[in-house]
Each structure stands twice: as structure tokens, then as C-alpha cells.
Design a protein around this motif. Structure first.
Motif, PDB file in Angstrom:
ATOM      1  N   UNK A   1      -1.075  10.680   5.913  1.00  0.00           N
ATOM      2  CA  UNK A   1      -1.105  10.721   7.376  1.00  0.00           C
ATOM      3  C   UNK A   1      -0.054  11.684   7.899  1.00  0.00           C
ATOM      4  N   UNK A   2      -0.400  12.338   8.982  1.00  0.00           N
ATOM      5  CA  UNK A   2       0.566  13.112   9.750  1.00  0.00           C
ATOM      6  C   UNK A   2       0.585  12.483  11.129  1.00  0.00           C
TER       7      UNK A   2
ATOM      8  N   UNK B   1       0.848  -1.166   0.000  1.00  0.00           N
ATOM      9  CA  UNK B   1       0.000   0.000   0.000  1.00  0.00           C
ATOM     10  C   UNK B   1       0.895   1.231   0.000  1.00  0.00           C
ATOM     11  N   UNK B   2       0.541   2.212  -0.815  1.00  0.00           N
ATOM     12  CA  UNK B   2       1.289   3.461  -0.893  1.00  0.00           C
ATOM     13  C   UNK B   2       0.608   4.496  -0.001  1.00  0.00           C
ATOM     14  N   UNK B   3       1.380   5.017   0.956  1.00  0.00           N
ATOM     15  CA  UNK B   3       0.890   6.034   1.874  1.00  0.00           C
ATOM     16  C   UNK B   3       1.868   7.194   1.888  1.00  0.00           C
ATOM     17  N   UNK B   4       1.363   8.373   2.213  1.00  0.00           N
ATOM     18  CA  UNK B   4       2.234   9.513   2.454  1.00  0.00           C
ATOM     19  C   UNK B   4       2.199   9.766   3.949  1.00  0.00           C
ATOM     20  N   UNK B   5       3.359   9.653   4.590  1.00  0.00           N
ATOM     21  CA  UNK B   5       3.459   9.795   6.041  1.00  0.00           C
ATOM     22  C   UNK B   5       4.391  10.961   6.342  1.00  0.00           C
ATOM     23  N   UNK B   6       3.829  11.964   6.991  1.00  0.00           N
ATOM     24  CA  UNK B   6       4.581  13.188   7.314  1.00  0.00           C
ATOM     25  C   UNK B   6       5.288  13.742   6.073  1.00  0.00           C
ATOM     26  N   UNK B   7       4.571  13.732   4.959  1.00  0.00           N
ATOM     27  CA  UNK B   7       5.076  14.307   3.716  1.00  0.00           C
ATOM     28  C   UNK B   7       5.978  13.413   2.897  1.00  0.00           C
ATOM     29  N   UNK B   8       6.248  12.199   3.368  1.00  0.00           N
ATOM     30  CA  UNK B   8       7.152  11.287   2.668  1.00  0.00           C
ATOM     31  C   UNK B   8       6.382  10.086   2.124  1.00  0.00           C
ATOM     32  N   UNK B   9       6.551   9.801   0.841  1.00  0.00           N
ATOM     33  CA  UNK B   9       5.895   8.646   0.228  1.00  0.00           C
ATOM     34  C   UNK B   9       6.518   7.363   0.764  1.00  0.00           C
ATOM     35  N   UNK B  10       5.662   6.435   1.167  1.00  0.00           N
ATOM     36  CA  UNK B  10       6.116   5.148   1.714  1.00  0.00           C
ATOM     37  C   UNK B  10       5.321   4.021   1.090  1.00  0.00           C
TER      38      UNK B  10
ATOM     39  N   UNK C   1       0.551   9.923  20.845  1.00  0.00           N
ATOM     40  CA  UNK C   1       0.554  10.458  19.489  1.00  0.00           C
ATOM     41  C   UNK C   1      -0.745  11.178  19.159  1.00  0.00           C
ATOM     42  N   UNK C   2      -0.644  12.006  18.141  1.00  0.00           N
ATOM     43  CA  UNK C   2      -1.826  12.523  17.464  1.00  0.00           C
ATOM     44  C   UNK C   2      -1.661  12.104  16.011  1.00  0.00           C
ATOM     45  N   UNK C   3      -2.713  11.507  15.462  1.00  0.00           N
ATOM     46  CA  UNK C   3      -2.657  11.062  14.072  1.00  0.00           C
ATOM     47  C   UNK C   3      -3.764  11.744  13.285  1.00  0.00           C
ATOM     48  N   UNK C   4      -3.347  12.302  12.161  1.00  0.00           N
ATOM     49  CA  UNK C   4      -4.271  12.942  11.243  1.00  0.00           C
ATOM     50  C   UNK C   4      -4.284  12.113   9.964  1.00  0.00           C
ATOM     51  N   UNK C   5      -5.450  11.670   9.571  1.00  0.00           N
ATOM     52  CA  UNK C   5      -5.618  10.876   8.354  1.00  0.00           C
ATOM     53  C   UNK C   5      -6.430  11.691   7.370  1.00  0.00           C
TER      54      UNK C   5
ATOM     55  N   UNK D   1       2.231  -4.624   4.503  1.00  0.00           N
ATOM     56  CA  UNK D   1       1.493  -5.393   5.506  1.00  0.00           C
ATOM     57  C   UNK D   1       0.723  -4.522   6.489  1.00  0.00           C
ATOM     58  N   UNK D   2       0.191  -3.410   6.028  1.00  0.00           N
ATOM     59  CA  UNK D   2      -0.507  -2.472   6.901  1.00  0.00           C
ATOM     60  C   UNK D   2      -1.933  -2.288   6.392  1.00  0.00           C
ATOM     61  N   UNK D   3      -2.920  -2.470   7.282  1.00  0.00           N
ATOM     62  CA  UNK D   3      -4.305  -2.243   6.857  1.00  0.00           C
ATOM     63  C   UNK D   3      -5.043  -1.261   7.768  1.00  0.00           C
ATOM     64  N   UNK D   4      -4.545  -1.060   9.003  1.00  0.00           N
ATOM     65  CA  UNK D   4      -5.173  -0.119   9.936  1.00  0.00           C
ATOM     66  C   UNK D   4      -4.109   0.808  10.517  1.00  0.00           C
ATOM     67  N   UNK D   5      -4.567   1.839  11.204  1.00  0.00           N
ATOM     68  CA  UNK D   5      -3.628   2.738  11.878  1.00  0.00           C
ATOM     69  C   UNK D   5      -2.836   1.965  12.931  1.00  0.00           C
TER      70      UNK D   5
END
Length: 66
Positions: free
Chosen positions: A57-58, A1-10, A32-36, A14-18
Motif C-alpha cells: 500500500x501507498x 498480516x504482513x503488509x508493505x506500507x509506503x515501502x516499509x514492511x509492517x 487520503x489517497x490509497x493505492x493498493x 488486527x487489520x482486515x480492510x483498508x
């Protein structure tokens, strides 16, 4: 899965939930504080909040000090 985390593409296969994401980054025990996609997610919802390809995500964690 392609996600952007804190501005960085990752790529995280093996990730399906926060909660899965936090385990992958070894952050599950941190305060933590998580923004989706620009919406703050309650801690109680981390295991129920599904992630989708392209989500942004941030993740902000607090550091003590003086």
C-alpha cells in the motif's frame, strides 16, 4: 498480516480492510489517497476492500500550508 506500507514492511495482526488499517494508524478522518497493489482505491470502497498477506500500500495524505 504482513503488509508493505509506503515501502516499509509492517506486521499488523488486527487489520482486515483498508478502513481497519486507517483506524490502526489514526488516519480515518484525514483526506487520503490509497493505492493498493498499484491500484487507487475509491474512498467509498475502503470498508469493503480486503487486505491480504503480502499486499503493498501507498498512503498519501495532504498537508495544508502556505
Amino acid at each position: 498480516m504482513k503488509l508493505t506500507i509506503n515501502g516499509e514492511a509492517r506486521e499488523l495482526p488486527d487489520v482486515s480492510t483498508i478502513s481497519d488499517l486507517l483506524v490502526a494508524f489514526k488516519l480515518e478522518s484525514k483526506i487520503l489517497v490509497i493505492e493498493l497493489n498499484r491500484e487507487i482505491i475509491e474512498r467509498s470502497s475502503y470498508s469493503d476492500t480486503l487486505l491480504h498477506d503480502g499486499d503493498s500500500l501507498e498512503i498519501v495524505h495532504f498537508v495544508g500550508g502556505g
